[in-house]
Design a protein around this motif. Structure first.
Motif, PDB file in Angstrom:
ATOM      1  N   HIS A 142       0.720  -1.333   0.013  1.00  0.00           N
ATOM      2  CA  HIS A 142       0.028   0.183   0.020  1.00  0.00           C
ATOM      3  C   HIS A 142       0.857   1.256   0.133  1.00  0.00           C
ATOM      4  CE1 HIS A 142      -2.848   2.845   1.371  1.00  0.00           C
ATOM      5  NE2 HIS A 142      -4.157   2.285   0.987  1.00  0.00           N
ATOM      6  N   ALA A 143       1.801   1.394   1.023  1.00  0.00           N
ATOM      7  CA  ALA A 143       2.508   2.619   1.031  1.00  0.00           C
ATOM      8  C   ALA A 143       3.558   2.876   0.097  1.00  0.00           C
ATOM      9  CB  ALA A 143       3.363   2.435   2.205  1.00  0.00           C
ATOM     10  N   PRO A 144       4.132   1.922  -0.707  1.00  0.00           N
ATOM     11  CA  PRO A 144       5.135   2.187  -2.076  1.00  0.00           C
ATOM     12  C   PRO A 144       3.968   2.776  -3.082  1.00  0.00           C
ATOM     13  CG  PRO A 144       5.723   0.304  -0.870  1.00  0.00           C
ATOM     14  CD  PRO A 144       4.433   0.591  -0.371  1.00  0.00           C
ATOM     15  N   TYR A 145       2.676   2.073  -3.294  1.00  0.00           N
ATOM     16  CA  TYR A 145       1.727   2.431  -4.470  1.00  0.00           C
ATOM     17  C   TYR A 145       1.383   4.115  -4.416  1.00  0.00           C
ATOM     18  CZ  TYR A 145      -2.282   2.761  -7.286  1.00  0.00           C
ATOM     19  OH  TYR A 145      -3.304   3.330  -8.245  1.00  0.00           O
ATOM     20  N   HIS A 146       1.106   4.413  -2.954  1.00  0.00           N
ATOM     21  CA  HIS A 146       0.907   5.763  -3.021  1.00  0.00           C
ATOM     22  C   HIS A 146       1.723   6.627  -2.831  1.00  0.00           C
ATOM     23  CE1 HIS A 146      -3.723   5.214  -2.696  1.00  0.00           C
ATOM     24  NE2 HIS A 146      -3.418   3.828  -2.018  1.00  0.00           N
ATOM     25  N   ALA A 147       2.833   6.174  -2.365  1.00  0.00           N
ATOM     26  CA  ALA A 147       4.060   7.144  -2.768  1.00  0.00           C
ATOM     27  C   ALA A 147       4.448   7.401  -4.047  1.00  0.00           C
ATOM     28  CB  ALA A 147       5.228   6.526  -1.735  1.00  0.00           C
ATOM     29  N   ALA A 148       4.237   6.656  -4.994  1.00  0.00           N
ATOM     30  CA  ALA A 148       4.764   6.560  -6.285  1.00  0.00           C
ATOM     31  C   ALA A 148       3.443   7.523  -6.965  1.00  0.00           C
ATOM     32  CB  ALA A 148       4.576   5.337  -7.014  1.00  0.00           C
TER      33      ALA A 148
END
Length: 283
Positions: A142-148
């Motif tokens: 979840h976190a990496p997707y939303h950071a990108a």
């Protein structure tokens, strides 16, 4: 067998080959990978496990990058982590020791950020997940997707003063609400009841879909999820709108393969995508 997540990226970004435009495309629910540590109950069918996926939506949105609209697409199944839910939407009926003092309606129904139920309503687990398991999934997917996604939106606004997120989704035909004619809607747009983008933006996006002869609804029953809420900040130069496409327009919902109408639908959608990606959306 689905490859283990460690061997696969959790999301994919297809950048615009030239200058980034004002528009960013996202397909959070098109992922198919189910990591080995998912640990669902035995005997679940592939149809059940894939019932909440937006099958092929990333492919439909693929023309965007060549027109300046980068595309970010989830690679992990929605049954593992739902990228269009807040990370706070943990389900206390599934996750041990999680704090959910005011669970949302989606969480109560079993469709939190880590779903307890598949899209067809079938229970996914015969066990409870530990809080550590849940936090690991969120940190890993979840976190990496939303950071990108944040990087793409900020880059678009930095260059143009405005960024518009088009969050692409699909809805099963059985769940498509009826339009004024009583027939099922082909497209539902969600702008968080007017809070996620300017009224002129919503009207223009709706007109693009209307022009293809499709029956278009607004905000009911899909008003936009976590991504639309996060990036729907018009006063800050960020706008967002969620698009739900009726799967019956392009997909054989039994086999999850493209239907005989796929090419015709894709050509019509290309006209919409071209306009979305190239029009000078106002601040």
């Amino acid at each position: 067998m689905t490859p283990p997540l460690a061997a696969e990226p959790t999301f994919a970004v297809t950048p615009a080959p030239g200058e980034i435009g004002r528009v960013v495309f996202a397909s959070p629910h098109s992922g198919v990978h189910r990591p080995d540590d998912m640990g669902t109950m035995g005997g679940l069918s592939i149809a059940t496990l894939r019932s909440a996926e937006d099958v092929g939506v990333d492919r439909l949105a693929a023309p965007g990058p060549l027109l300046g609209a980068p595309l970010i697409a989830g690679r992990v199944s929605r049954a593992y982590v739902d990228l269009n839910r807040s990370p706070s939407e943990l389900d206390p009926d599934l996750v041990s020791d999680c704090v959910a003092p005011d669970p949302t309606a989606k969480v109560l129904a079993g469709f939190g950020v880590i779903p307890r139920r598949a899209g067809d309503g079938t229970a996914l687990y015969d066990r409870r997940l530990s809080l550590a398991e849940a936090e690991h999934r969120l940190a890993r997917v979840h976190a990496p997707y939303h950071a990108a996604l944040a990087e793409l939106m900020q880059a678009a606004r930095a260059r143009h003063g405005v960024a518009l997120l088009i969050d692409w989704h699909s809805m099963p035909s059985r769940a498509a609400p009826a339009g004024r004619s009583g027939r099922g809607l082909d497209v539902v747009l969600g702008d968080r009841h007017g809070s996620a983008c300017r009224g002129a933006t919503t009207r223009r996006v709706r007109a693009l879909f209307d022009a293809q002869g499709w029956r278009v609804g607004l905000n009911s029953p899909y008003a936009g999820g976590y991504s639309t809420q996060t990036w729907g900040r018009p006063d800050e130069g960020f706008q967002a709108i969620q698009v739900e496409l009726n799967r019956a327009l392009y997909l054989d919902q039994r086999t999850l393969e493209p239907s005989a109408d796929y090419d015709r639908f894709a050509k019509a959608l290309d006209r919409v995508i071209t306009a979305l990606a190239t029009e000078p959306w106002a601040r």
